[in-house]
Write a protein that holds these residues in place. Sequence first.
Motif, short mmCIF file in Angstrom:
data_model
loop_
_atom_site.label_atom_id
_atom_site.label_comp_id
_atom_site.label_asym_id
_atom_site.label_seq_id
_atom_site.Cartn_x
_atom_site.Cartn_y
_atom_site.Cartn_z
N ASP A 136 -0.55 -2.24 2.30
CA ASP A 136 1.35 -2.07 2.28
C ASP A 136 2.31 -2.20 2.61
O ASP A 136 2.53 -2.06 2.07
N GLU A 164 5.19 -1.58 -0.45
CA GLU A 164 6.41 -1.34 -0.27
C GLU A 164 7.87 -2.89 -0.69
O GLU A 164 8.56 -2.32 -0.77
N ASP A 165 7.45 -3.86 -0.43
CA ASP A 165 7.99 -4.86 -0.50
C ASP A 165 8.28 -5.21 -2.61
O ASP A 165 9.16 -5.29 -2.95
N ARG A 190 10.18 -3.04 -4.16
CA ARG A 190 12.18 -2.94 -4.12
C ARG A 190 12.53 -3.98 -4.45
O ARG A 190 11.93 -4.40 -6.11
N THR A 216 1.83 5.06 1.24
CA THR A 216 2.35 4.62 -0.05
C THR A 216 1.98 4.44 -1.36
O THR A 216 2.20 4.16 -1.70
N ARG A 240 4.22 7.12 -2.81
CA ARG A 240 5.62 6.61 -2.99
C ARG A 240 5.61 5.31 -3.90
O ARG A 240 5.85 5.69 -5.02
#
Length: 205
Positions: free
Chosen positions: A102, A106-107, A110, A178, A181
């Motif tokens: 996760d 998420e990284d 970015r 996650t 998203r």
Amino acid sequence: MLIFWKAKLVLMAVPKTGTTALEEALLPHADAAIVNPPQMKHCTVRRYRNQLARFFEHRGSRPLDLVAVMREPVDWLSSWYRYRARDAIAGAPTSTAGLGFDAFVEDWLRDAPSEPARVGRQSRFLDYEDGAVGVDHLFRHDRMGDVVAFLEDRLSVSLDLPSRNVSPNGAPGLSPQTEARLRRDASEEFALWDALCDGRLQLGR
């Protein structure tokens, strides 16, 4: 990246899509090859079209078809995550050891991912201009038999693919939050994959 002059074909090396195995099997049949450095081996479609096509295609007088493979986006990220978690690179700046899947995703989402998650995007690799896919033939990683059959027919060869750059087993799970998203913030990846799977994708220049 392999160039087959007589067959008028270029095999693009989209990372983590099985192209290393294809390249190894096809290298003896290629008229030209770029296998190192990695940033040149994994030359994007845009870079090929803008910088290399004039050389390999005699300034447009002998166009070559571009062939590539795409992987389902979550599976593609999982493969990168597992590949960078292997013991051989433990402690390296790119290692994902000790990092949850996760957190990796998420990284990656970015604008400026840290080094472990700096793996690019398939949609950007395949893009030529204005979001248009710049290859002439795009195949699914989960149906490698299709690209193998295409290449065997186009090149008049028989292929036996080795296993190369395989990620460790044990696909990690992604939390529903996650994944939601990811599908929202990287919608272009899933839109491209879905269009490829259901036959809506328009290819060619």
